[in-house]
Design an enzyme around this catalytic site. Structure first.
Site, PDB file in Angstrom:
ATOM      1  N   SER A 294       0.865  -1.292  -0.217  1.00  0.00           N
ATOM      2  CA  SER A 294       0.117  -0.046  -0.084  1.00  0.00           C
ATOM      3  C   SER A 294       0.888   1.429  -0.066  1.00  0.00           C
ATOM      4  CB  SER A 294      -0.655  -0.104   1.229  1.00  0.00           C
ATOM      5  OG  SER A 294      -0.289  -0.329   2.330  1.00  0.00           O
TER       6      SER A 294
ATOM      7  N   PHE B 292      -6.809  -6.897   8.885  1.00  0.00           N
ATOM      8  CA  PHE B 292      -6.876  -7.108   7.507  1.00  0.00           C
ATOM      9  C   PHE B 292      -5.409  -7.713   6.973  1.00  0.00           C
ATOM     10  CE2 PHE B 292     -10.067  -3.604   8.093  1.00  0.00           C
ATOM     11  CZ  PHE B 292     -11.118  -4.271   7.335  1.00  0.00           C
ATOM     12  N   ALA B 293      -4.374  -6.930   7.761  1.00  0.00           N
ATOM     13  CA  ALA B 293      -3.066  -7.276   7.349  1.00  0.00           C
ATOM     14  C   ALA B 293      -2.677  -8.964   7.040  1.00  0.00           C
ATOM     15  CB  ALA B 293      -1.927  -6.733   8.369  1.00  0.00           C
TER      16      ALA B 293
ATOM     17  N   SER C 175     -11.431 -15.757   3.703  1.00  0.00           N
ATOM     18  CA  SER C 175     -11.494 -15.908   2.100  1.00  0.00           C
ATOM     19  C   SER C 175     -12.515 -17.091   1.968  1.00  0.00           C
ATOM     20  CB  SER C 175     -10.165 -16.032   1.540  1.00  0.00           C
ATOM     21  OG  SER C 175     -10.413 -16.229   0.300  1.00  0.00           O
TER      22      SER C 175
ATOM     23  N   TYR D 229      -1.967 -20.189   0.260  1.00  0.00           N
ATOM     24  CA  TYR D 229      -2.713 -19.112   0.784  1.00  0.00           C
ATOM     25  C   TYR D 229      -4.080 -19.415   1.604  1.00  0.00           C
ATOM     26  CZ  TYR D 229      -5.978 -14.883   0.667  1.00  0.00           C
ATOM     27  OH  TYR D 229      -6.843 -13.963   1.047  1.00  0.00           O
TER      28      TYR D 229
ATOM     29  N   LYS E  20      -5.108 -19.122   5.661  1.00  0.00           N
ATOM     30  CA  LYS E  20      -6.491 -18.452   6.153  1.00  0.00           C
ATOM     31  C   LYS E  20      -7.225 -19.669   7.183  1.00  0.00           C
ATOM     32  CE  LYS E  20      -6.427 -14.333   4.371  1.00  0.00           C
ATOM     33  NZ  LYS E  20      -6.386 -13.212   5.360  1.00  0.00           N
TER      34      LYS E  20
ATOM     35  N   PHE F 187     -15.935 -13.182  -0.741  1.00  0.00           N
ATOM     36  CA  PHE F 187     -15.856 -13.385  -2.125  1.00  0.00           C
ATOM     37  C   PHE F 187     -14.943 -12.675  -2.787  1.00  0.00           C
ATOM     38  CE2 PHE F 187     -18.122 -17.679  -1.851  1.00  0.00           C
ATOM     39  CZ  PHE F 187     -18.181 -17.688  -0.607  1.00  0.00           C
TER      40      PHE F 187
ATOM     41  N   ARG G 271     -17.852 -16.135 -10.935  1.00  0.00           N
ATOM     42  CA  ARG G 271     -17.678 -15.824  -9.537  1.00  0.00           C
ATOM     43  C   ARG G 271     -18.632 -14.886  -8.817  1.00  0.00           C
ATOM     44  NH1 ARG G 271     -14.524 -19.244 -10.685  1.00  0.00           N
ATOM     45  NH2 ARG G 271     -12.149 -18.984 -10.741  1.00  0.00           N
TER      46      ARG G 271
HETATM   47  P1  NAD Z   1      -4.136  -5.440   0.263  1.00  0.00           P
HETATM   48  O1  NAD Z   1      -2.905  -6.032   0.090  1.00  0.00           O
HETATM   49  O2  NAD Z   1      -4.526  -4.490  -0.325  1.00  0.00           O
HETATM   50  O3  NAD Z   1      -4.036  -5.038   1.876  1.00  0.00           O
HETATM   51  C1  NAD Z   1      -3.556  -5.685   2.868  1.00  0.00           C
HETATM   52  C2  NAD Z   1      -2.631  -4.775   3.546  1.00  0.00           C
HETATM   53  O4  NAD Z   1      -1.796  -5.164   4.684  1.00  0.00           O
HETATM   54  C3  NAD Z   1      -1.492  -3.883   2.953  1.00  0.00           C
HETATM   55  O5  NAD Z   1      -1.596  -2.416   3.010  1.00  0.00           O
HETATM   56  C4  NAD Z   1      -0.423  -4.340   3.439  1.00  0.00           C
HETATM   57  O6  NAD Z   1       0.684  -3.387   3.146  1.00  0.00           O
HETATM   58  C5  NAD Z   1      -0.331  -4.744   4.701  1.00  0.00           C
HETATM   59  N1  NAD Z   1       0.214  -5.674   5.420  1.00  0.00           N
HETATM   60  C6  NAD Z   1       0.397  -6.801   4.913  1.00  0.00           C
HETATM   61  N2  NAD Z   1       1.515  -7.324   6.013  1.00  0.00           N
HETATM   62  C7  NAD Z   1       1.506  -6.798   6.972  1.00  0.00           C
HETATM   63  C8  NAD Z   1       1.904  -6.813   8.234  1.00  0.00           C
HETATM   64  N3  NAD Z   1       2.752  -8.064   8.317  1.00  0.00           N
HETATM   65  N4  NAD Z   1       2.287  -5.783   8.996  1.00  0.00           N
HETATM   66  C9  NAD Z   1       1.373  -4.761   8.743  1.00  0.00           C
HETATM   67  N5  NAD Z   1       0.800  -4.484   7.517  1.00  0.00           N
HETATM   68  C10 NAD Z   1       0.943  -5.615   6.767  1.00  0.00           C
HETATM   69  O7  NAD Z   1      -5.029  -6.770   0.443  1.00  0.00           O
HETATM   70  P2  NAD Z   1      -6.834  -6.573   0.552  1.00  0.00           P
HETATM   71  O8  NAD Z   1      -7.374  -6.908  -0.756  1.00  0.00           O
HETATM   72  O9  NAD Z   1      -7.027  -5.252   1.049  1.00  0.00           O
HETATM   73  O10 NAD Z   1      -7.079  -7.880   1.575  1.00  0.00           O
HETATM   74  C11 NAD Z   1      -7.087  -7.718   2.920  1.00  0.00           C
HETATM   75  C12 NAD Z   1      -7.236  -8.761   3.706  1.00  0.00           C
HETATM   76  O11 NAD Z   1      -8.498  -9.563   3.059  1.00  0.00           O
HETATM   77  C13 NAD Z   1      -5.842  -9.753   3.414  1.00  0.00           C
HETATM   78  O12 NAD Z   1      -5.826 -10.475   4.610  1.00  0.00           O
HETATM   79  C14 NAD Z   1      -6.425 -10.742   2.429  1.00  0.00           C
HETATM   80  O13 NAD Z   1      -5.894 -11.989   2.539  1.00  0.00           O
HETATM   81  C15 NAD Z   1      -8.005 -10.791   2.614  1.00  0.00           C
HETATM   82  N6  NAD Z   1      -9.105 -11.226   1.513  1.00  0.00           N
HETATM   83  C16 NAD Z   1      -8.518 -10.248   0.162  1.00  0.00           C
HETATM   84  C17 NAD Z   1      -9.599 -10.892  -0.702  1.00  0.00           C
HETATM   85  C18 NAD Z   1      -9.381  -9.866  -2.115  1.00  0.00           C
HETATM   86  O14 NAD Z   1      -9.847 -10.223  -3.079  1.00  0.00           O
HETATM   87  N7  NAD Z   1      -8.981  -8.798  -2.004  1.00  0.00           N
HETATM   88  C19 NAD Z   1     -10.211 -11.928  -0.725  1.00  0.00           C
HETATM   89  C20 NAD Z   1     -10.275 -12.591   0.407  1.00  0.00           C
HETATM   90  C21 NAD Z   1      -9.805 -12.464   1.552  1.00  0.00           C
HETATM   91  C1  UD1 Z   2      -8.594 -15.234  -6.825  1.00  0.00           C
HETATM   92  C2  UD1 Z   2      -7.665 -15.989  -6.133  1.00  0.00           C
HETATM   93  C3  UD1 Z   2      -8.457 -16.325  -4.656  1.00  0.00           C
HETATM   94  C4  UD1 Z   2      -8.634 -14.797  -4.306  1.00  0.00           C
HETATM   95  C5  UD1 Z   2      -9.387 -14.155  -5.155  1.00  0.00           C
HETATM   96  C6  UD1 Z   2      -9.467 -12.545  -4.805  1.00  0.00           C
HETATM   97  C7  UD1 Z   2      -6.752 -17.839  -7.456  1.00  0.00           C
HETATM   98  C8  UD1 Z   2      -6.812 -19.254  -7.744  1.00  0.00           C
HETATM   99  N1  UD1 Z   2      -7.649 -17.488  -6.677  1.00  0.00           N
HETATM  100  O1  UD1 Z   2      -9.599 -15.776  -7.071  1.00  0.00           O
HETATM  101  O2  UD1 Z   2      -7.962 -16.976  -3.676  1.00  0.00           O
HETATM  102  O3  UD1 Z   2      -9.658 -15.035  -3.074  1.00  0.00           O
HETATM  103  O4  UD1 Z   2      -8.741 -13.982  -6.481  1.00  0.00           O
HETATM  104  O5  UD1 Z   2     -10.339 -11.896  -5.584  1.00  0.00           O
HETATM  105  O6  UD1 Z   2      -5.724 -16.990  -7.680  1.00  0.00           O
HETATM  106  N2  UD1 Z   2      -9.841 -14.322 -15.397  1.00  0.00           N
HETATM  107  C9  UD1 Z   2      -9.465 -14.080 -16.674  1.00  0.00           C
HETATM  108  N3  UD1 Z   2      -8.516 -13.513 -16.875  1.00  0.00           N
HETATM  109  C10 UD1 Z   2      -7.607 -12.740 -16.248  1.00  0.00           C
HETATM  110  C11 UD1 Z   2      -7.901 -12.853 -14.591  1.00  0.00           C
HETATM  111  C12 UD1 Z   2      -9.007 -13.938 -14.416  1.00  0.00           C
HETATM  112  O7  UD1 Z   2     -10.304 -14.615 -17.492  1.00  0.00           O
HETATM  113  O8  UD1 Z   2      -6.796 -12.034 -16.564  1.00  0.00           O
HETATM  114  C13 UD1 Z   2     -10.828 -15.271 -14.939  1.00  0.00           C
HETATM  115  C14 UD1 Z   2     -10.408 -16.346 -14.104  1.00  0.00           C
HETATM  116  O9  UD1 Z   2     -10.186 -17.506 -14.928  1.00  0.00           O
HETATM  117  C15 UD1 Z   2     -11.984 -16.540 -13.231  1.00  0.00           C
HETATM  118  C16 UD1 Z   2     -12.119 -15.071 -13.127  1.00  0.00           C
HETATM  119  O10 UD1 Z   2     -11.652 -14.368 -14.393  1.00  0.00           O
HETATM  120  O11 UD1 Z   2     -12.597 -17.362 -13.828  1.00  0.00           O
HETATM  121  C17 UD1 Z   2     -11.811 -14.346 -11.686  1.00  0.00           C
HETATM  122  O12 UD1 Z   2     -10.569 -14.499 -11.467  1.00  0.00           O
HETATM  123  P1  UD1 Z   2      -9.555 -13.827 -10.468  1.00  0.00           P
HETATM  124  O13 UD1 Z   2     -10.239 -12.283 -10.375  1.00  0.00           O
HETATM  125  O14 UD1 Z   2      -8.233 -14.015 -10.677  1.00  0.00           O
HETATM  126  O15 UD1 Z   2     -10.466 -14.348  -9.021  1.00  0.00           O
HETATM  127  P2  UD1 Z   2     -10.490 -15.800  -8.527  1.00  0.00           P
HETATM  128  O16 UD1 Z   2      -9.851 -16.639  -9.421  1.00  0.00           O
HETATM  129  O17 UD1 Z   2     -11.831 -15.964  -8.232  1.00  0.00           O
END
Ligand code: NAD
Ligand code: UD1
Length: 335
Positions: free
Chosen positions: A36, A80-81, A124, A148, A152, A177, A230
């Protein structure tokens, strides 16, 4: 409430900070800036009109955490980290276990030492693994298929054990999701480093000319149009889900895992078409072979969130695409 957001400058944390500040909570942030930028703090201050104390530091730094929890009189933590790339977790598992599991243990130790026992954890949908039935409900078996996801799941198990050891803990694991979209003001959003792995950030970079075309990973799945489906959820809806979880924690103790999704599966083509309406152009695309490790389809059963949190996602796919594109245009204008 005084709430500490670990990773609060990241994608989901920053949006949640705006919602919580709007509800009148006092939001404090710790982030090590691994994924970030510090400018996000200025955006948060300008969106909320509040100071939002910020500590640049790591959640594995136990003395720092204890100091923040004490000095800021924190009552609840939203954790969240963490690291979130599936691909990187497979090549560097130790880094992922250290940060995601080790970081959570350090945080829990600090909370226990200061007697703060309210926690929301960012989990997640990845914890479910290959669907045995759909939609996934919270009772679906937990068999993640990548490192990953296993980090979790391990944290969820630790949290469940902790809540059983001491019934003063109130813990909610929110299983997100696919969060996409951005705050309406366009000042904060998702900003991945390097070439994005996920669909929406990739689409944004094709639309803004950073990447030549979208690769569609497979159009021969047994889904409505052959592409992957998705459960995309607007990040502001997700953020509001955290405010609802805070309210639940004030009503009950113990451990809950709750899905946050819309319950609607959307295909790659459906998302691309909605995004094309946002940008009013077509997106160049090439169908490629399937991406390894991808599931054809998964989406959430959202009844538990509705029942326990009195929360439902409100924003539609078009709002997700419009806000993502608005943010992409803002960042391209300043880069
Ligand atoms: P992000 O990478 O944008 O945010 C995570 C933040 O945590 C970042 O700002 C990073 O700098 C900070 N961070 C990482 N490790 C750290 C540490 N050891 N100490 C302090 N700060 C630290 O990710 P996000 O998309 O905002 O996701 C937030 C949380 O939600 C994560 O735990 C992620 O695994 C989970 N999650 C995200 C998604 C998604 O699609 N974005 C889906 C399911 C779960
Ligand atoms: C991915 C992660 C999942 C995480 C989620 C966060 C994997 C295997 N899974 O899921 O753990 O929680 O992101 O949002 O990486 N796609 C394309 N072209 C692209 C990118 C994606 O066609 O360039 C398709 C993929 O095949 C999938 C869909 O778009 O069908 C969504 O993909 P993506 O956004 O990467 O999310 P997930 O695969 O669901």
């Amino acid at each position: 409430m005084n709430i500490l957001l670990t990773g609060g400058l990241g994608f989901i944390g920053s949006h949640t900070a705006t919602v919580l500040a709007d509800y009148g909570h006092h939001v404090v942030i710790i982030d090590n800036l691994y994924n970030s930028q510090k400018e996000t703090l200025n955006s948060l201050r300008s969106i909320t009109g509040k100071v939002l104390p910020f500590y640049e530091g790591d959640v594995r730094d136990l003395p720092l955490l204890k100091r923040i929890l004490k000095e800021e009189q924190i009552e609840c933590v939203i954790h969240f980290a963490g690291l979130k790339s599936v691909a990187q977790s497979q090549t560097n598992p130790l880094e992922y276990f250290d940060n995601n599991v080790g970081g959570s243990i350090a945080l829990l130790e600090a909370m226990q030492a200061i007697n703060i026992k309210k926690l929301i954890f960012s989990s997640s949908a990845t914890v479910y693994g290959a669907p045995q039935y759909l939609p996934y409900d919270e009772a679906h078996p937990l068999q993640p298929i990548n490192v990953y996801g296993r980090t979790k799941l391990q944290v969820e198990e630790i949290l469940q054990d902790l809540s059983q050891s001491d019934d003063a803990w109130s813990i909610v694991c929110l299983r997100y999701f696919n969060p996409i979209g951005a705050h309406n003001c366009g000042l904060i959003g998702e900003r991945p480093q390097g070439i994005p792995n996920n669909l929406m950030p990739y689409l944004c970079q094709v639309a803004s000319g950073q990447l030549p075309h979208l690769n569609i990973f497979g159009d021969d799945y047994d889904t409505k149009d052959g592409t992957g489906e998705r459960d995309y959820i607007h990040v502001m809806d997700l953020a509001e889900g955290h405010a609802a979880a805070l309210a639940l924690m004030n009503r009950q103790t113990g451990f809950e895992a709750i899905n946050l999704g819309t319950g609607n599966p959307v295909s790659v083509y459906e998302l691309v078409h909605a995004f094309e309406r946002s940008i009013q152009r077509t997106i160049p695309r090439i169908v490629q072979k399937r991406r390894s490790g991808d599931l054809p389809i998964y989406y959430a059963k959202v009844d538990k969130a509705s029942r326990l949190l009195n929360w439902r996602a409100q924003r539609d796919l078009q709002a997700m695409c419009d806000s993502s594109w608005k943010y992409e245009q803002k960042i391209r204008a300043v880069l």
